[in-house]
Scaffold this motif. Structure first.
Motif, PDB file in Angstrom:
ATOM      1  N   ILE A 192       0.850  -1.115  -0.163  1.00 51.35           N
ATOM      2  CA  ILE A 192       0.272  -0.177   0.341  1.00 51.35           C
ATOM      3  C   ILE A 192       0.690   1.490  -0.215  1.00 51.35           C
ATOM      4  CG2 ILE A 192      -1.860  -1.166   1.300  1.00 51.35           C
ATOM      5  CD1 ILE A 192      -0.960   0.617   3.907  1.00 51.35           C
ATOM      6  N   HIS A 193       0.492   2.461  -0.503  1.00 54.98           N
ATOM      7  CA  HIS A 193       1.718   3.324  -0.229  1.00 54.98           C
ATOM      8  C   HIS A 193       0.559   4.525   0.373  1.00 54.98           C
ATOM      9  CE1 HIS A 193       2.443   7.619  -2.193  1.00 54.98           C
ATOM     10  NE2 HIS A 193       3.215   7.312  -2.026  1.00 54.98           N
ATOM     11  N   HIS A 194       2.014   5.146   1.451  1.00 53.94           N
ATOM     12  CA  HIS A 194       0.981   6.333   2.706  1.00 53.94           C
ATOM     13  C   HIS A 194       2.154   7.214   2.421  1.00 53.94           C
ATOM     14  CE1 HIS A 194       0.816   7.791   6.262  1.00 53.94           C
ATOM     15  NE2 HIS A 194      -0.423   7.192   6.245  1.00 53.94           N
ATOM     16  N   TYR A 195       1.555   7.861   1.333  1.00 59.28           N
ATOM     17  CA  TYR A 195       2.750   9.361   1.591  1.00 59.28           C
ATOM     18  C   TYR A 195       3.366  10.237   2.746  1.00 59.28           C
ATOM     19  CZ  TYR A 195      -1.365  11.686   0.521  1.00 59.28           C
ATOM     20  OH  TYR A 195      -2.732  12.273   0.097  1.00 59.28           O
ATOM     21  N   GLY A 196       2.308  10.185   3.569  1.00 63.47           N
ATOM     22  CA  GLY A 196       2.459  11.132   4.727  1.00 63.47           C
ATOM     23  C   GLY A 196       3.858  10.761   5.511  1.00 63.47           C
ATOM     24  N   LYS A 197       3.917  11.326   6.027  1.00 66.58           N
ATOM     25  CA  LYS A 197       4.727  11.045   7.034  1.00 66.58           C
ATOM     26  C   LYS A 197       4.363   9.909   8.676  1.00 66.58           C
ATOM     27  CE  LYS A 197       8.441  12.382  10.560  1.00 66.58           C
ATOM     28  NZ  LYS A 197      10.082  11.645   9.480  1.00 66.58           N
ATOM     29  N   LEU A 198       5.535   8.795   8.967  1.00 62.39           N
ATOM     30  CA  LEU A 198       5.182   7.483   9.663  1.00 62.39           C
ATOM     31  C   LEU A 198       6.580   7.984  10.709  1.00 62.39           C
ATOM     32  CD1 LEU A 198       3.805   4.958   7.153  1.00 62.39           C
ATOM     33  CD2 LEU A 198       2.115   6.229   9.206  1.00 62.39           C
ATOM     34  N   ASP A 199       5.781   7.321  12.026  1.00 60.65           N
ATOM     35  CA  ASP A 199       6.924   7.640  12.649  1.00 60.65           C
ATOM     36  C   ASP A 199       7.252   5.929  13.569  1.00 60.65           C
ATOM     37  OD1 ASP A 199       8.242   7.176  15.204  1.00 60.65           O
ATOM     38  OD2 ASP A 199       7.406   8.810  16.529  1.00 60.65           O
ATOM     39  N   ILE A 200       8.202   5.354  12.476  1.00 62.35           N
ATOM     40  CA  ILE A 200       8.779   4.200  12.219  1.00 62.35           C
ATOM     41  C   ILE A 200       8.724   3.485  13.510  1.00 62.35           C
ATOM     42  CG2 ILE A 200       9.867   2.354  11.518  1.00 62.35           C
ATOM     43  CD1 ILE A 200       9.844   3.907   9.053  1.00 62.35           C
ATOM     44  N   GLU A 201       9.350   4.548  14.785  1.00 61.80           N
ATOM     45  CA  GLU A 201       9.793   3.952  15.702  1.00 61.80           C
ATOM     46  C   GLU A 201       8.578   3.812  16.500  1.00 61.80           C
ATOM     47  OE1 GLU A 201      11.515   2.778  18.839  1.00 61.80           O
ATOM     48  OE2 GLU A 201      12.458   2.630  16.633  1.00 61.80           O
ATOM     49  N   ALA A 202       7.672   4.409  16.469  1.00 63.71           N
ATOM     50  CA  ALA A 202       6.298   4.409  17.500  1.00 63.71           C
ATOM     51  C   ALA A 202       5.975   3.339  17.011  1.00 63.71           C
ATOM     52  CB  ALA A 202       5.793   5.294  17.289  1.00 63.71           C
ATOM     53  N   MET A 203       5.789   2.563  15.536  1.00 66.23           N
ATOM     54  CA  MET A 203       4.681   1.946  15.724  1.00 66.23           C
ATOM     55  C   MET A 203       5.684   0.516  15.901  1.00 66.23           C
ATOM     56  SD  MET A 203       4.481   2.727  10.910  1.00 66.23           S
ATOM     57  CE  MET A 203       3.932   1.491  10.787  1.00 66.23           C
TER      58      MET A 203
END
Length: 268
Positions: free
Chosen positions: A129-140
């Motif tokens: 899936i495409h998610h172009y907004g910023k993601l906090d990967i460490e929080a995930m």
């Protein structure tokens, strides 16, 4: 009569899931038809589990009983001549008569893929899936850690689930990020692969986990909320069900010696 185990990979984009259903056009339908064309036998295969419409598999496992004298080493290549190009049988071996692909499975791993770069990848768009907004990967990562262990996963099960128990064990869960395609000086974050390994998964379980985890990455939920959401045992407490195309059945593991140790697996 032989009991044959096989491993199959498939692109589930154009199919109505793995398991046979009234509407047809499933992976199981095509596998059983290929076996019929090859051996002349009308039979039903038993898979390690079902995958929903649009979900892919790198390592789905199934078994069936056959009276055909076709040598083991010929099955993969022969079946693939009768299968669509997006379904490929990659391994075949003989297993004990009482082997059952679903009941004997000890660990299953699913992978969910998010493209967190600014633009979609047209070549891999069917598998992420495409998610172009910023993601906090460490929080995930932090949120995901709360799901490891043996729990009642009712919160992350489809409301249509008919399983008598929603208790499952997640042995491990982790996130890997591939930044090889990120463009310097941009907001590209790379390809985010989330893996979950457990003794079994409920209907839509991984996709609901991912839909909720994405909300954590967006900052809409705190990582520690995942524990609260899990303990709620209420589907309404979780986030949306993530799109099916990002999900892949990665691997199914067994601890039967004849599967784990026998070097007779035929690979094509």
């Amino acid at each position: 009569m032989r009991n044959l185990l096989m491993k199959v990979s498939y692109d589930g984009t154009d199919y109505n899931g793995f398991q046979t259903q009234p509407g047809g056009h499933t992976i199981q339908d095509y596998l059983e038809e290929a076996i019929h064309r090859l051996s002349g036998e009308q039979l039903k295969i038993t898979a390690s589990g079902r995958t929903d419409a649009g979900v892919h598999a790198r390592g789905q496992v199934f078994n069936f009983y056959t009276a055909s004298p076709i040598p083991l080493e010929r099955w993969c290549m022969a079946l693939n001549t009768w299968l669509p190009e997006d379904i490929v049988v990659t391994e075949a071996m003989e297993v004990p008569e009482d082997f059952h692909s679903r009941r004997a499975a000890k660990r299953k791993t699913y992978r969910y893929t998010i493209n967190a770069n600014q633009f979609p990848d047209i070549f891999n768009r069917r598998y992420q899936i495409h998610h172009y907004g910023k993601l906090d990967i460490e929080a995930m990562r932090q949120g995901l850690s709360h799901l490891i262990g043996t729990h009642d996963y009712t919160t992350f099960a489809s409301r249509k689930s008919t399983k008598p128990s929603h208790v499952r064990t997640i042995f491990d869960a982790w996130i890997e990020t591939d930044t090889s395609m990120c463009r310097p000086g941009t907001k590209d974050q790379g390809i985010i692969h989330t893996y979950l390994t457990g003794n079994g998964f409920l209907q839509h379980m991984v996709r609901i986990i991912m839909g909720t985890l994405i909300e954590v990455g967006e900052g809409r939920r705190h990582p520690d909320d995942m524990r609260v959401i899990l303990e709620a045992k209420n589907r309404a407490a979780a986030g949306p069900t993530a799109m099916s195309k990002g999900l892949m059945l990665w691997e199914v593991e067994y601890d039967i010696p004849s599967i784990a140790e026998t070097p007779s697996i035929q690979t094509t």
